[in-house]
Design a protein around this motif. Structure first.
Motif, PDB file in Angstrom:
ATOM      1  N   LEU A  85      40.446  46.151  22.935  1.00  0.00           N
ATOM      2  CA  LEU A  85      42.168  45.880  22.615  1.00  0.00           C
ATOM      3  C   LEU A  85      42.396  45.795  23.842  1.00  0.00           C
ATOM      4  N   ASN A  86      43.072  45.532  24.110  1.00  0.00           N
ATOM      5  CA  ASN A  86      44.336  45.101  24.775  1.00  0.00           C
ATOM      6  C   ASN A  86      44.252  43.638  25.220  1.00  0.00           C
ATOM      7  N   GLU A  87      43.779  42.759  26.041  1.00  0.00           N
ATOM      8  CA  GLU A  87      43.573  41.426  26.025  1.00  0.00           C
ATOM      9  C   GLU A  87      42.135  40.780  26.044  1.00  0.00           C
ATOM     10  N   ALA A  88      41.637  40.253  25.115  1.00  0.00           N
ATOM     11  CA  ALA A  88      40.308  39.413  24.369  1.00  0.00           C
ATOM     12  C   ALA A  88      39.747  39.465  26.158  1.00  0.00           C
ATOM     13  N   GLU A  89      40.722  37.995  26.835  1.00  0.00           N
ATOM     14  CA  GLU A  89      39.459  37.902  28.185  1.00  0.00           C
ATOM     15  C   GLU A  89      38.901  38.580  29.567  1.00  0.00           C
ATOM     16  N   LEU A  90      39.899  39.670  29.140  1.00  0.00           N
ATOM     17  CA  LEU A  90      39.315  41.005  30.028  1.00  0.00           C
ATOM     18  C   LEU A  90      38.446  42.306  29.274  1.00  0.00           C
ATOM     19  N   THR A  91      38.433  42.515  27.945  1.00  0.00           N
ATOM     20  CA  THR A  91      38.039  43.528  27.301  1.00  0.00           C
ATOM     21  C   THR A  91      36.361  42.679  26.267  1.00  0.00           C
ATOM     22  N   PRO A 118      32.181  52.489  22.284  1.00  0.00           N
ATOM     23  CA  PRO A 118      32.938  52.529  20.717  1.00  0.00           C
ATOM     24  C   PRO A 118      33.910  51.715  21.234  1.00  0.00           C
ATOM     25  N   LEU A 119      34.501  51.276  22.767  1.00  0.00           N
ATOM     26  CA  LEU A 119      35.997  51.758  22.601  1.00  0.00           C
ATOM     27  C   LEU A 119      36.064  50.468  24.414  1.00  0.00           C
ATOM     28  N   TYR A 120      36.694  49.601  24.022  1.00  0.00           N
ATOM     29  CA  TYR A 120      36.675  48.357  24.968  1.00  0.00           C
ATOM     30  C   TYR A 120      38.536  48.620  25.965  1.00  0.00           C
ATOM     31  N   THR A 121      38.735  48.369  26.470  1.00  0.00           N
ATOM     32  CA  THR A 121      39.816  48.440  27.530  1.00  0.00           C
ATOM     33  C   THR A 121      40.264  48.192  28.679  1.00  0.00           C
ATOM     34  N   ALA A 122      41.364  47.183  29.054  1.00  0.00           N
ATOM     35  CA  ALA A 122      42.010  47.019  29.983  1.00  0.00           C
ATOM     36  C   ALA A 122      42.736  47.184  30.756  1.00  0.00           C
ATOM     37  N   ALA A 123      43.602  47.699  31.764  1.00  0.00           N
ATOM     38  CA  ALA A 123      44.262  47.200  32.332  1.00  0.00           C
ATOM     39  C   ALA A 123      44.930  46.954  32.918  1.00  0.00           C
ATOM     40  N   GLY A 124      46.046  46.124  33.343  1.00  0.00           N
ATOM     41  CA  GLY A 124      45.929  44.936  33.537  1.00  0.00           C
ATOM     42  C   GLY A 124      46.145  43.709  33.137  1.00  0.00           C
ATOM     43  N   TYR A 125      46.737  42.411  33.686  1.00  0.00           N
ATOM     44  CA  TYR A 125      46.562  41.496  32.772  1.00  0.00           C
ATOM     45  C   TYR A 125      45.598  39.966  33.100  1.00  0.00           C
ATOM     46  N   PRO A 126      44.940  39.303  31.847  1.00  0.00           N
ATOM     47  CA  PRO A 126      44.765  38.279  32.341  1.00  0.00           C
ATOM     48  C   PRO A 126      45.767  36.965  33.040  1.00  0.00           C
ATOM     49  N   ASP A 127      45.034  36.545  33.957  1.00  0.00           N
ATOM     50  CA  ASP A 127      46.220  35.162  33.896  1.00  0.00           C
ATOM     51  C   ASP A 127      45.926  34.503  32.709  1.00  0.00           C
ATOM     52  N   LEU A 128      46.625  32.890  31.976  1.00  0.00           N
ATOM     53  CA  LEU A 128      46.176  33.099  30.337  1.00  0.00           C
ATOM     54  C   LEU A 128      45.582  31.198  30.622  1.00  0.00           C
ATOM     55  N   ASP A 129      45.010  30.566  32.518  1.00  0.00           N
ATOM     56  CA  ASP A 129      44.214  29.887  32.274  1.00  0.00           C
ATOM     57  C   ASP A 129      42.355  29.860  31.659  1.00  0.00           C
TER      58      ASP A 129
END
Length: 187
Positions: free
Chosen positions: A86-92, A107-118
């Motif tokens: 879940l969330n943004e794949a760069e983190l999870t 079964p579940l991968y989540t992350a808090a925060g948001y990755p830099d798009l670089d």
């Protein structure tokens, strides 16, 4: 199929990959027989077709990995998915891949925060049959400072706009052209 093509670029290089975009083609039994893992994504409007797809994959004995907007918003509504990224794949995605390699995928991968798009790789345009599309997409930004009642972008991607650099966008456009695309591009 921008999300899945981006995820494909994040998967191990030695994995064989295939894209079946159900918006433009059918999933054949041979495609399922070929796969060890099936990664699926979708938008909220594709909820019911995602359920049908998950059922078909499970009936074929496949491991189902789901992520993207639909599953990030409502993963608890889906049975039969083995792993939610879940969330943004760069983190999870990286922790999932590490755990999968070690035989301990959760079964579940989540992350808090948001990755830099670089951190976002160039999509694997070569997996798409570009002849099937009227236009292609390039993602320049994620997040939005507004809070429109009809939109869930801020809930998924935050209130701060994050953007890719000009060289990164140019590299994506160059890769898209190298894959044979000469049509319109939606940013």
């Amino acid at each position: 199929p921008l999300g899945l093509l981006t995820v494909a670029s994040m998967l191990p290089e030695d994995w064989e990959k295939r894209l079946v975009d159900l918006n433009v083609t059918r999933l054949r039994d041979a495609d399922l027989a070929w796969a060890d893992l099936v990664f699926i994504s979708g938008m909220i409007a594709q909820r019911e077709s995602a359920r049908v797809l998950i059922g078909r994959c499970k009936a074929a004995g496949k491991i189902v990995v789901a992520g993207g907007p639909l599953f990030t918003s409502a993963h608890t509504d889906f049975v039969g998915v083995d792993h939610f990224i879940l969330n943004e794949a760069e983190l999870t995605l990286p922790p999932f891949l590490r755990d999968l390699e070690e035989g301990q995928a959760k079964p579940l991968y989540t992350a808090a925060g948001y990755p830099d798009l670089d951190q976002t790789p160039i999509p694997a345009w070569g997996l798409a049959d570009l002849r099937r599309y009227g236009s292609m997409c390039v993602q320049y930004s994620r997040g939005c400072p507004f809070d429109c009642e009809f939109c869930d972008v801020t809930a998924k991607f935050g209130r701060r706009s994050r953007t890719k650099s000009a060289p990164q966008v140019i590299a994506e456009l160059d890769a898209l052209a190298a894959a044979g695309w000469m049509g319109s591009v939606f940013f």
